[in-house]
Design an enzyme around this catalytic site. Structure first.
Site, PDB file in Angstrom:
ATOM      1  N   ARG A  32     -41.971  10.905  20.851  1.00 21.96           N
ATOM      2  CA  ARG A  32     -42.132   9.644  21.705  1.00 21.96           C
ATOM      3  C   ARG A  32     -43.942  10.931  22.567  1.00 21.96           C
ATOM      4  O   ARG A  32     -43.638  11.016  23.047  1.00 21.96           O
ATOM      5  CB  ARG A  32     -41.763   9.466  22.645  1.00 21.96           C
ATOM      6  N   SER A  96     -32.310   1.554  22.896  1.00 22.41           N
ATOM      7  CA  SER A  96     -31.979   1.306  24.035  1.00 22.41           C
ATOM      8  C   SER A  96     -31.422   0.365  24.415  1.00 22.41           C
ATOM      9  O   SER A  96     -31.960  -0.718  24.189  1.00 22.41           O
ATOM     10  CB  SER A  96     -33.554   1.692  24.262  1.00 22.41           C
ATOM     11  N   LYS A 126     -39.763   7.334  34.399  1.00 24.51           N
ATOM     12  CA  LYS A 126     -39.388   6.026  34.841  1.00 24.51           C
ATOM     13  C   LYS A 126     -38.711   5.454  35.918  1.00 24.51           C
ATOM     14  O   LYS A 126     -38.098   5.156  35.614  1.00 24.51           O
ATOM     15  CB  LYS A 126     -38.709   5.260  33.648  1.00 24.51           C
TER      16      LYS A 126
END
Length: 191
Positions: A32, A96, A126
């Protein structure tokens, strides 16, 4: 699928960090990067293959196919799940699901091989992410359940006890002074 699911961080030195995580015994690896390159992705894919660890590419079906990855992980806004499933025949597809059981059920119906709930704890990656209650992991959806968000060695046992099969970790793994040792410590939690 059970164990530590390492998710690559941003920043320099990624290949060396991934090599250390693989040597430590991770179960799954997700590539990612906001600014991914085909060359870096290919190198990561080769390392994962050498260690027998499935490589999942975040958000990018075409990149996953181009580098021979084992699958893709999609979020809510990352494209059509059914199109991804048709392109990824025989490969892993993760989803997700944030804090929503109905998203997980729909993903499984559409062919997801695992679903992720999170942020289960406050996340440094996050910080504004919605919090997902650990109670979500009590549901048997017929696929592995992944906990993501703010996971550390200290709170990981709570997620496992709640029913998480996979622990997706970024900071607590890749910011550790000894990445391989940290990966081994996570692996022991599943022994």
């Amino acid at each position: 699928m059970k164990g530590l699911y390492a998710i690559t961080p941003e920043g320099p030195g990624l290949v060396a960090k991934v090599r250390s995580a693989l040597e430590g015994g991770i179960a799954l690896l997700q590539y990612r990067r906001k600014q991914s390159t085909i060359d870096e992705a290919k190198e990561i894919a080769q390392l994962a293959r050498e260690h027998g660890v499935p490589l999942i590419v975040n958000d990018d079906v075409e990149l996953a196919l181009a580098v021979g990855a084992d699958g893709v992980h999609l979020g809510r806004d990352d494209g059509d799940f059914s199109i991804a499933r048709s392109k990824l025949r025989g490969r892993i597809l993760g989803a997700s699901c944030y804090d929503r059981l109905e998203l997980a059920q729909a993903a499984v119906t559409a062919g997801a091989d695992y679903v992720a709930f999170g942020s289960v704890f406050a996340s440094p990656t996050k910080p504004q992410a919605v919090r997902a209650p650990l109670a979500l992991f009590k549901h048997d959806l017929g696929v592995p359940l992944c906990a993501i968000g703010g996971i550390t060695l200290a709170n990981a046992p709570q997620a496992i006890a709640a029913g998480a099969d996979l622990l997706a970790v970024i900071s607590d793994l890749f910011d550790a002074p000894d990445i391989a040792a940290r990966a081994r410590a996570y692996a022991r939690l599943f022994a």
